[in-house]
Design an enzyme around this catalytic site. Sequence first.
Site: not given
Length: 513
Positions: A55, A82-83, A169, A171, A224, A226, A228-229, A369
């Site tokens: 952070g 880190c933090y 880090h 990640e 739509s 797309g 996701d939907s 996603k």
Amino acid sequence: MISGGVAILDFGSQYNQLIARRIREMGVYCELIPGNASLSEILRINPAAIILSGGPSSVYDENSPQPDPGVFQLELPMLGICYGMQLLALHENGKVEGGHVREYGPAELYHEQNIDIFRGVGTGLQAWMSHGDRVVKVPDGYSHIASTESLPIAAMADVTRKRYGVQFHPEVNHTEFGEKLLRNFIFGICGISPKWNMKTFRKNSIEKIRNKLTGGGNVILGLSGGVDSSVVAALLHEAVPDRFTPIFVDNGLLRMGEKESVVETFRDHFRMPLKVIDGADEFLTALSGVTDPEKKRKIIGRVFIELFEKAASEIENVTHLAQGTLYPDVIESVSFRGPSATIKSHHNVGGLPERMNLKLLEPLRELFKDEVRDLGRELGLPENMVSRHPFPGPGLAVRILGAIIPEDLDILRKADRIFIDYLLENDLYNEIWQAFAVLLPVRTVGVMGDERTYDRVIALRAVTSTDAMTADWYRMPPEHLARISSSIVNNVNGVSRIVYDISSKPPGTIEWE
Ligand code: XMP
């Protein structure tokens, strides 16, 4: 093996979503939880391990985010990054010092060879640093296990209690062996078994949807086409086939063949009771003569809501509206930092559930996603639908600069189709985040055969990105550009010139309007 998930306490580092993605990719469930959440909120996910994230604050700042002190009493393995390492050091009575020059970037890290968290990790590795404060004395029971040239205590461990702190880090991709280190923690040290996959998610999610709908009402969804939907539709159709109606609004601003492909997939293949609303006339009339991009968006949002509500009112006993909200949207709105300033004005149909007095169903709320794409494959959606580029709600209206007329929609559809087909046929499509054609409101002089022409310009846009917040233009090899250009000019009447957009975001945006 332990089957619980990992609670990542979020203290605001820009890399936190990456920690979650790395762990999910290992097949382990994890959640980002606001760093100052109560102990009961953290225990809700039944964690088998805790990660304290990085952070931007100093642990000595008056308002620095602090975890519930009960966290440190938990007998769970812990990794502070880190933090998070500084918090761990401070709460366990080590010493943290501020006032150092901020260190940002790669550093060479040397570590103890025979510590479990560094198993299989070569020493002298590049580790990504981003910190001001530093630990200057490890707490009792801990040993100091790594250093860099400028940072004596770059990692610490209490192996008996399975508590670790790393100042760098793991990640981020810039840290060599970062993923290996996280794997050592998750599997070697915590002994968690990888049970998170889209097969189990599908099963659990269907059960959850059925439990939410025990009241007996019906569900609708704005489909739509797309990713996701489409995935939400496939999931709901499997969960409650007789009580689910997807509604597809054709706003007249879609790409070539888009409506047909939605009808084919959802009505013909999946046999869903798809409701198709032909709204082209309404949208194009309302947009007539409008040139301002924000006005276009507002009009499209308003007409969509009107038509959607009307279609919904024809379905009996609707109690729920399903939406394809994803995990990054959720994190954005619940992080202790508060909703970030980057939220777009794109959420054209926000407020719909309140207006219609419906309960929300958001079955993808926990997913990133790429997980949604995997779930789509698992549910049997066609690959071209699952790996599709994003397409904006206002559609081609923001890709025809200025006022919209049907003739221009026709030109743009043809040009866009040639561009996208070329990318697909030449295996370029999946290297690109988003690609499309834009029709410019200018005419330019050209020659075709013996004739002088005075025709339109098409701009091609192809960008790489990971989340659409930033983007770079795709370095398309010139021989491809040459072929696409001549194919469009030769096949689309009214276009005599093609340009390729070489702007990044920022300062540009992905769309032209
Ligand atoms: P920009 O142009 O802001 O776009 O860089 C970022 C991403 O959002 C999409 N986009 C929209 N999506 N409604 C949407 O649903 C909109 O009004 C809208 N405007 C842009 C854009 O295609 C890109 O993926």
